[in-house]
Design a protein around this motif. Structure first.
Motif, short mmCIF file in Angstrom:
data_model
loop_
_atom_site.label_atom_id
_atom_site.label_comp_id
_atom_site.label_asym_id
_atom_site.label_seq_id
_atom_site.Cartn_x
_atom_site.Cartn_y
_atom_site.Cartn_z
N ASP A 1 24.24 46.40 -21.58
CA ASP A 1 23.50 47.66 -21.51
C ASP A 1 24.40 48.79 -22.00
O ASP A 1 25.37 49.15 -21.32
CB ASP A 1 23.05 47.91 -20.06
N LEU A 2 24.09 49.30 -23.19
CA LEU A 2 24.94 50.35 -23.77
C LEU A 2 24.49 51.73 -23.28
O LEU A 2 23.30 51.97 -23.08
CB LEU A 2 24.87 50.30 -25.30
N ASP A 3 25.46 52.62 -23.13
CA ASP A 3 25.19 54.00 -22.79
C ASP A 3 25.14 54.80 -24.09
O ASP A 3 26.15 54.89 -24.81
CB ASP A 3 26.29 54.51 -21.86
N ALA A 4 23.97 55.38 -24.38
CA ALA A 4 23.78 56.03 -25.68
C ALA A 4 24.82 57.13 -25.91
O ALA A 4 25.39 57.24 -27.01
CB ALA A 4 22.36 56.61 -25.77
N ALA A 5 25.07 57.93 -24.91
CA ALA A 5 26.02 59.03 -25.08
C ALA A 5 27.43 58.49 -25.33
O ALA A 5 28.17 59.03 -26.17
CB ALA A 5 26.00 59.93 -23.85
N ALA A 6 27.78 57.42 -24.63
CA ALA A 6 29.12 56.86 -24.81
C ALA A 6 29.28 56.22 -26.19
O ALA A 6 30.34 56.32 -26.81
CB ALA A 6 29.41 55.82 -23.72
N VAL A 7 28.20 55.59 -26.66
CA VAL A 7 28.26 55.01 -28.00
C VAL A 7 28.44 56.12 -29.03
O VAL A 7 29.26 56.02 -29.95
CB VAL A 7 26.99 54.18 -28.30
N CYS A 8 27.66 57.20 -28.88
CA CYS A 8 27.77 58.32 -29.83
C CYS A 8 29.18 58.92 -29.79
O CYS A 8 29.75 59.26 -30.82
CB CYS A 8 26.73 59.39 -29.54
#
Lengths: 373, 373
Positions: A286-293
Motif C-alpha cells: 500500500d503506497l502513500d501517494a504523498a510519500a511517493v511524490c
C-alpha cells in the motif's frame, strides 16, 4: 575476449554516416585509427584495442586470456544475472553515444546484482556490431563500461566476453556478485507491517524517454542527434536517468545489512515491480501517494507517471517495521508505503488503500518496436 | 528469464515463411499455439512457455525467478565463459533448426568450460529474436539447450536469461563451471617433452561447413533447407559435427585429473589454437602428420584441411611425457605430437619438424559475412 593473440593489418574502412549522438572526448583519439572499422581490422585486432580500456575485476583469479575466466566466490556462492540491449527495441543511436550504451549496459546489470543484496564483482560482455562500426566506437563503449564500474561498483570489472559482427548492434552483459556470507534478499520475503521503501529516482527514466520521443526528433518524427543534444542541456536529469542511469548500487548491500525482507530493482516500473513483490510474498503493498511524490520529487499530478514509469533501476525494498517512519533507513532509502494483508482481490498494489490496477511497466515489445534511429 | 509473472493474451500472428530447416518433432506440438509469435504473445507469455522446457542446474541455490540467480561454488571458485551466435555470421536458418541452434549454443560454451578442466554447472541464455518468430521455435531452441546439457554435461542447466526482440536472431550464452578444488588447466603450461593430444573430432566441422556451402544451396547459391536435408542423410557425421557438435565435455575433467599441463578447446582450428598454446607456453608444438590423420580418420591428402579447419570444439591438451605413446591417456585423448623447444622462429606450430605457417582457423569476419540464408 580471450582470443586477442594476433593482429590483422590495419584497414581503412569508411566510418559510419548518419545522425549519431555526438562523440565525447576520450574514445579513439589516435587519428591513425579513426577510420578503422570492426570489419576492416577484424575481431582479434579490435579486441586488442578494446581490452586495455576495460576495468579489471578484483575477483579475478584468472583471465581474460584463456578459454574461460576463473573468479573467486569466497563464501561458496555467487550471484548471476544477464540482460541484453538491442538497437531498436532498447536504444537509438541518435540519442545514445556508444559510451552511454556501455554505461547503461553495465548499470542495469549491476542493479540486478544489487537487488539481491550482493556486491557486484564482475561482468562478461558479449558484443555484436555491424562490420562498418568504427573501432573507436567500440573503444567508447568499453570506456562507458569502465566508467560505470568505477562510479557505481568500484572493484567490479570485465573478466571476459565475445565480439561478433551482426547487422544489429547488440550488447549482452552477464553480471556477477558476492553475497559476502549473507542470505540473498529475495522478492518473496515481504511481511505484513513492513515498510516499503525506495532508493534512487522514481519516474525520471520514463520522463526522459517521453521527452526524447517528443522532442529529440526531427520534423518527421525520426530520432535526431542535434535535437537530443539540445534536450540534454535543457533536461539533464531526466535525459541522463534514461540514457545513463546511476542506480544506487551500494544501497543493495546496505539494505541487506539493515535486514531488508524483500528487494528488487525497478526495471519495469513501480506498478509492475511492486506487484511482483506482493504476489511472490502473498501480501499487498500500500503506497502513500504523498510519500511517493516526495520520493520522486514531483507534484501529485505526476503520480500516475511515476508509478507506471519503468527503467529507473532504483531499488524497491521492504524493511521490518522497527525501521519505519521516524526511524532511519539505510543509504538513500525513503519510505513510500506499507505492507498490508492481501484483500479479497489477492496480492495487489494499493495506493492510499485502493487497488491500483493500471498495468504499467515498460514493455519493449509493445512500446518501442518501430523504426530504428 | 526471471520475469515470467504475467500472461498477455494469446495472439495469432502469422508464422514465418521461407526456406527453413525442417522442424523436428517435439517442439510446439500444441496446435492451439502453433501460430503464436514472440511479438503477438509478448515476452512474459513466451517466457512462461519456454522456461518449463529448460534444464535445471544442480548448482542452483536460488532461481530463476528473481533479479538474479544464486549458484554454488563449493571450492570458492567458479569458471565463466561467454559466446554469442548471430544469424548470418554464425548460422543459416536453412541449415540449422532452432533445436540445432540451442544445442550448438550450449555445446560450444560447455567446451570452453571443459577446456579449463572444470565440470560445467550452469548456463544463462540471452536470446533476441525477430517479433515474427513462432513461440514454437523458441520452445525448440530451449529443447536443444536441454538436450545438449543432458547429453554432454548432466546436472548442468539454465539458471537465468533474457528474452528480447531484435531484427537479428542472436543467442548469447554464458556458461559456468566448477573446478572441484583443482587448479584450472591454462593454456600456458605446456613443457618441452610433453605429449600433444586431442579428444574429439578433427576437421569434421569444417568438412561439414564446406559441404553445406557447396551442396546445401540452390542453383543460385542460396542456402536451401531441402538440399541441406539431403546432405544430412548422405554425410551425417560431417554435417552433425558442424551443426550440432558433441564436444567431449567429460574429458576436460579427465584431462585435469590426469595432470594435463595445458588445454584449450579447438574453436578456431588446430593450427590457430595449437599456436596459442605454443606462444602462451613459450614452446613449439610438433605434430606427427600420420598421428593427426589417424586421429582425424582421414588419409594424408586431407591433412591441411584437418589442421586449419575450425569449430570442432574438441579438446587439445598437453600431458607430461610419462603418459606418452604406449601409455594410456584419459578418456578419448589420442597422441598427435610432442612439445619441443621453440626454434629460431619463436614459438610455432610444426608438422614433422617443419614450421606450419598457414594461418588457418575460422574467422567469421572474413569467411562468412555474406548473405543470410
Amino acid at each position: 575476449m580471450s582470443e586477442a593473440e594476433s593482429s590483422g593489418p590495419d584497414g581503412d574502412g569508411a566510418g559510419v554516416e548518419g545522425t549519431r549522438a555526438a562523440a565525447e572526448p576520450g574514445g579513439g583519439d589516435d587519428s591513425k585509427h579513426t577510420l578503422d572499422t570492426l570489419g576492416s581490422v577484424g575481431e582479434l585486432d579490435a579486441l586488442a584495442r578494446i581490452i586495455p580500456r576495460l576495468p579489471p575485476s578484483e575477483a579475478t583469479m584468472l583471465g581474460p586470456g584463456d578459454d574461460a575466466a576463473v573468479l573467486a566466490a569466497p563464501d561458496g556462492l555467487y550471484v548471476v544475472t544477464t540482460d541484453m540491449m538491442i538497437h531498436g527495441p532498447d536504444f537509438r543511436l541518435a540519442w545514445s553515444s556508444m559510451r552511454d550504451l556501455g554505461f547503461k549496459a553495465a548499470a542495469t546489470n549491476l542493479s540486478d546484482v544489487a537487488a539481491m543484496g550482493a556486491r557486484p564483482t564482475a561482468l562478461v560482455v558479449a558484443l555484436a556490431a555491424p562490420a562498418e562500426t568504427p573501432v573507436s566506437d567500440l573503444e567508447a563503449l568499453a570506456d562507458g563500461l569502465r566508467e560505470a564500474c568505477a562510479e557505481l561498483a568500484p572493484g567490479c570489472g570485465v573478466v571476459g566476453g565475445d565480439l561478433s559482427v551482426s547487422p544489429t548492434l547488440t550488447i549482452a552483459v552477464t553480471a556477477f556478485g558476492d553475497l559476502e556470507g549473507r542470505e540473498p534478499v529475495r522478492r518473496d520475503g515481504a511481511r505484513v507491517g513492513d515498510v516499503v521503501a525506495v532508493s534512487g529516482p522514481l519516474g525520471a527514466a520514463a520522463e526522459g524517454l517521453a521527452l526524447l520521443f517528443e522532442r529529440a526528433v526531427n520534423g518527421d518524427g525520426v530520432p535526431d542527434a542535434r535535437a537530443a543534444a539540445r534536450l540534454r542541456s535543457e533536461h539533464p536529469v531526466a535525459v541522463a536517468a534514461q540514457l545513463t542511469p546511476h542506480p544506487p548500487i551500494a544501497d543493495g548491500v546496505a539494505a541487506a545489512l539493515a535486514g531488508a525482507t524483500s528487494m528488487l530493482d525497478l526495471s519495469d516500473g513501480l506498478a509492475l515491480d511492486a506487484r511482483r513483490i506482493a504476489r511472490a510474498s502473498g501480501v499487498s503493498l500500500d503506497l502513500d501517494a504523498a510519500a511517493v511524490c516526495m520520493a520522486a520529487g514531483v507534484d501529485a499530478s505526476r503520480l500516475p507517471h511515476v508509478i507506471v514509469g519503468g527503467e529507473d533501476h532504483s531499488l524497491l525494498a521492504t524493511f521490518p517495521p522497527a525501521t519505519g517512519p521516524g526511524q532511519s533507513l539505510p543509504g538513500g532509502f525513503r519510505v513510500i508505503g506499507r505492507v498490508v494483508e492481501a484483500g479479497a482481490e489477492g496480492p495487489a498494489l494499493l495506493v492510499g488503500g485502493r487497488v491500483f490496477a493500471a498495468r504499467g511497466g515498460w514493455d519493449s515489445f509493445d512500446e518501442w518496436s518501430g523504426g530504428v534511429g
